[in-house]
Design a protein around this motif. Structure first.
Motif, PDB file in Angstrom:
ATOM      1  N   PHE A 134       0.842  -1.204   0.000  1.00  0.00           N
ATOM      2  CA  PHE A 134       0.000   0.000   0.000  1.00  0.00           C
ATOM      3  C   PHE A 134       0.876   1.253   0.000  1.00  0.00           C
ATOM      4  CE2 PHE A 134      -2.612   3.203   2.271  1.00  0.00           C
ATOM      5  CZ  PHE A 134      -3.705   3.234   1.416  1.00  0.00           C
ATOM      6  N   ARG A 135       1.949   1.232   0.774  1.00  0.00           N
ATOM      7  CA  ARG A 135       2.840   2.389   0.870  1.00  0.00           C
ATOM      8  C   ARG A 135       3.573   2.638  -0.457  1.00  0.00           C
ATOM      9  NH1 ARG A 135       5.129   5.755   4.452  1.00  0.00           N
ATOM     10  NH2 ARG A 135       7.375   6.219   4.313  1.00  0.00           N
ATOM     11  N   ILE A 136       3.990   1.578  -1.115  1.00  0.00           N
ATOM     12  CA  ILE A 136       4.696   1.722  -2.394  1.00  0.00           C
ATOM     13  C   ILE A 136       3.800   2.360  -3.446  1.00  0.00           C
ATOM     14  CG2 ILE A 136       5.629   0.411  -4.358  1.00  0.00           C
ATOM     15  CD1 ILE A 136       6.834  -1.527  -2.271  1.00  0.00           C
ATOM     16  N   VAL A 137       2.586   1.816  -3.598  1.00  0.00           N
ATOM     17  CA  VAL A 137       1.725   2.319  -4.674  1.00  0.00           C
ATOM     18  C   VAL A 137       1.181   3.713  -4.375  1.00  0.00           C
ATOM     19  CG1 VAL A 137       1.090  -0.004  -5.428  1.00  0.00           C
ATOM     20  CG2 VAL A 137      -0.379   1.187  -3.778  1.00  0.00           C
ATOM     21  N   HIS A 147       2.344  11.068  -4.216  1.00  0.00           N
ATOM     22  CA  HIS A 147       1.288  10.058  -4.136  1.00  0.00           C
ATOM     23  C   HIS A 147       1.635   8.768  -4.877  1.00  0.00           C
ATOM     24  CE1 HIS A 147      -1.043  13.117  -2.203  1.00  0.00           C
ATOM     25  NE2 HIS A 147      -1.032  13.893  -3.263  1.00  0.00           N
ATOM     26  N   GLY A 148       2.919   8.462  -4.985  1.00  0.00           N
ATOM     27  CA  GLY A 148       3.320   7.190  -5.578  1.00  0.00           C
ATOM     28  C   GLY A 148       2.824   7.032  -6.996  1.00  0.00           C
ATOM     29  N   MET A 149       2.187   5.907  -7.272  1.00  0.00           N
ATOM     30  CA  MET A 149       1.642   5.653  -8.607  1.00  0.00           C
ATOM     31  C   MET A 149       0.375   6.450  -8.878  1.00  0.00           C
ATOM     32  SD  MET A 149       2.109   1.536  -8.952  1.00  0.00           S
ATOM     33  CE  MET A 149       3.587   0.692  -8.394  1.00  0.00           C
ATOM     34  N   ASN A 150      -0.166   7.085  -7.838  1.00  0.00           N
ATOM     35  CA  ASN A 150      -1.371   7.896  -7.978  1.00  0.00           C
ATOM     36  C   ASN A 150      -2.504   7.082  -8.614  1.00  0.00           C
ATOM     37  OD1 ASN A 150      -2.745  10.360  -7.544  1.00  0.00           O
ATOM     38  ND2 ASN A 150      -2.435  10.980  -9.675  1.00  0.00           N
ATOM     39  N   LEU A 151      -2.759   5.928  -8.036  1.00  0.00           N
ATOM     40  CA  LEU A 151      -3.768   5.001  -8.571  1.00  0.00           C
ATOM     41  C   LEU A 151      -5.174   5.481  -8.240  1.00  0.00           C
ATOM     42  CD1 LEU A 151      -2.098   1.609  -7.541  1.00  0.00           C
ATOM     43  CD2 LEU A 151      -1.853   2.855  -9.706  1.00  0.00           C
ATOM     44  N   ALA A 152      -6.137   4.944  -8.978  1.00  0.00           N
ATOM     45  CA  ALA A 152      -7.546   5.244  -8.702  1.00  0.00           C
ATOM     46  C   ALA A 152      -7.919   4.756  -7.306  1.00  0.00           C
ATOM     47  CB  ALA A 152      -8.442   4.594  -9.756  1.00  0.00           C
ATOM     48  N   ARG A 153      -8.872   5.434  -6.702  1.00  0.00           N
ATOM     49  CA  ARG A 153      -9.277   5.084  -5.334  1.00  0.00           C
ATOM     50  C   ARG A 153      -9.739   3.620  -5.250  1.00  0.00           C
ATOM     51  NH1 ARG A 153     -12.408   9.198  -3.998  1.00  0.00           N
ATOM     52  NH2 ARG A 153     -11.460  10.073  -2.109  1.00  0.00           N
TER      53      ARG A 153
END
Length: 448
Positions: A134-137, A147-153
């Motif tokens: 979770f911390r990596i992404v 915000h890392g990979m800035n993935l969708a919520r």
């Protein structure tokens, strides 16, 4: 699907010309192209990275889990077409993304490395592989600044297997700290399953669309005497990803052990076949008659046929469960209300295989020696780096460390991030360069 689940922490994402991908196709691309994903090729799955080019690594395991995940989605769309149309995205990219990313937080040397980092971080928030994923992404990968990979919520929600922080779950405060690393008993320092307090703001952002009642129920704990507390619920997408992970572990990792001679046919027949024959399922009875001979025989196509049949059985058995009906819950959010689930007999089948892999592969003395060795390497590396970070950390990690000190954040977390990101081989090489004397005349040393 509500647009709130498609939102990203950083809203002004770069728009590229003629980019017509869906949000989840973008997420999958970011995961596939991340350094954390590439490192999985040199991280231990079960048998040990580097021992053979046949064994599955965490990379190949994740690819197989993604394929199984898309197979589960196809089954559920076929069994519950109307409900699936309401709950699922148009394609399987989301599930594939979750399966590809689910292991990227695992440190070097498997659970040996995880225990080592949890021990070293015992006064600084602990460590756990899913929490590190979770911390990596969401923070570490440099796709975006903060915000890392800035993935969708929704992608982030699917990666949260345990929606509580370690400090809410841990019972390790009363465990006696050993006098030196070699006396550390791994069973005393297995972490609880959860996220880091350092990432609480991101967790709260992911859960912000939920009602207060849904959030409280989703984060509910069950306490256990002298053991870590556990969370109870997962999102729909996470439940699919976890089943895919378990099937890949229980069946495909067993294939590694059989082909390489790690497990014996007699043990398999006693601890798997005999138990399968006790289950009330006609197909299983027929399968059990020649399963052992196919798996342990010399005809590879028969072995592949048997493995494929087992995987197909476990995929096609999965159904969608309405938790509000079966468990008398009151989830308002459909992504929490519904989970993918195995019926009882398929549950028992998967457990038989997972237990066999654990007892006859994971617990093998040679595997435990490898984990113990890795555990020692990780603890000594952490201790050295924490003792003089300004001197020993590489430039990028040092910048992160200095930034955390300046902002009065948890600087030990930066060291854990650096060590957790190492592959097995890199950690071993760094250990050797720091602790094992070599000749000054060694040409390799002079170029370090």
């Amino acid at each position: 699907m509500s647009n709130v689940w498609l939102e990203r922490q950083r809203a002004n994402v770069v728009q590229r010309k003629d980019d017509h991908r869906s949000p989840f196709q973008r997420d999958r691309a970011r995961i596939l192209h991340s350094a954390a994903f590439r490192r999985l090729q040199s991280k231990t799955q079960v048998m040990g990275s580097g021992q053979s080019d046949f064994y599955r690594t965490r990379l190949t395991h994740s690819l197989e889990a993604a394929q199984i995940g898309s197979g589960i989605s196809a089954q559920l769309r076929n069994k519950s077409p109307e409900l699936a149309a309401q709950l699922f995205p148009a394609d399987d990219t989301l599930i594939e993304s979750l399966c590809l990313a689910h292991d990227i937080g695992h440190p070097p040397f498997g659970h040996g490395g995880e225990v080592a980092l949890n021990f070293m971080m015992r006064e600084h928030g602990g460590f756990e592989g899913n929490g590190q994923t979770f911390r990596i992404v969401s923070y570490l990968e440099p796709f975006s600044e903060h915000h890392g990979m800035n993935l969708a919520r929704r992608t982030l929600l699917g990666l949260i297997k345990y929606p509580q922080t370690l400090n809410q779950l841990s019972c390790q405060a009363s465990v006696k700290v050993p006098e030196n690393f070699r006396q550390l008993k791994a069973a005393d320092w297995h972490p609880p399953k959860g996220l880091f307090q350092d990432d609480i703001d991101t967790l709260n952002w992911v859960l912000s669309p939920l009602s207060s009642a849904d959030k409280a129920l989703f984060q509910q704990l069950v306490t256990q005497d002298n053991r870590h507390s556990k969370t109870l619920y997962k999102s729909l997408d996470c439940s699919i990803m976890e089943l895919a992970d378990d099937i890949a572990y229980g069946i495909h990792d067993l294939e590694d052990a059989i082909v390489t001679g790690v497990v014996q046919q007699d043990d398999f027949e006693h601890h798997v076949i005999d138990k399968l024959k006790q289950l009330d399922d006609q197909w299983l009875q027929q399968l059990s008659d020649d399963l052992s001979d196919k798996l342990f025989g010399h005809k590879t196509y028969q072995q592949k046929e048997a493995i494929g049949g087992l995987v197909n059985y476990l995929i096609t058995a999965i159904v969608l469960e309405d938790l509000n009906e079966t468990q008398q819950l009151q989830f308002e959010e459909p992504l929490l209300r519904y989970n993918a689930k195995h019926p009882i007999i398929a549950q028992q089948v998967l457990k038989i295989f997972k237990d066999f892999v654990f007892d006859f592969v994971i617990k093998r003395t040679e595997i435990q020696h490898h984990e113990y060795r890795g555990q020692q390497i990780v603890m000594e590396l952490f201790e050295a780096l924490a003792s003089d970070p300004e001197r020993l950390l590489p430039k990028n990690a040092l910048r992160n460390y200095q930034d955390s000190v300046a902002k009065q954040l948890n600087s030990h977390r930066v060291i854990a991030d650096y060590v957790a990101g190492m592959t097995d081989d890199f950690a071993t090489g760094l250990y050797q360069s720091l602790f094992i004397p070599t000749s000054v005349n060694n040409k390799h040393d002079l170029h370090q």
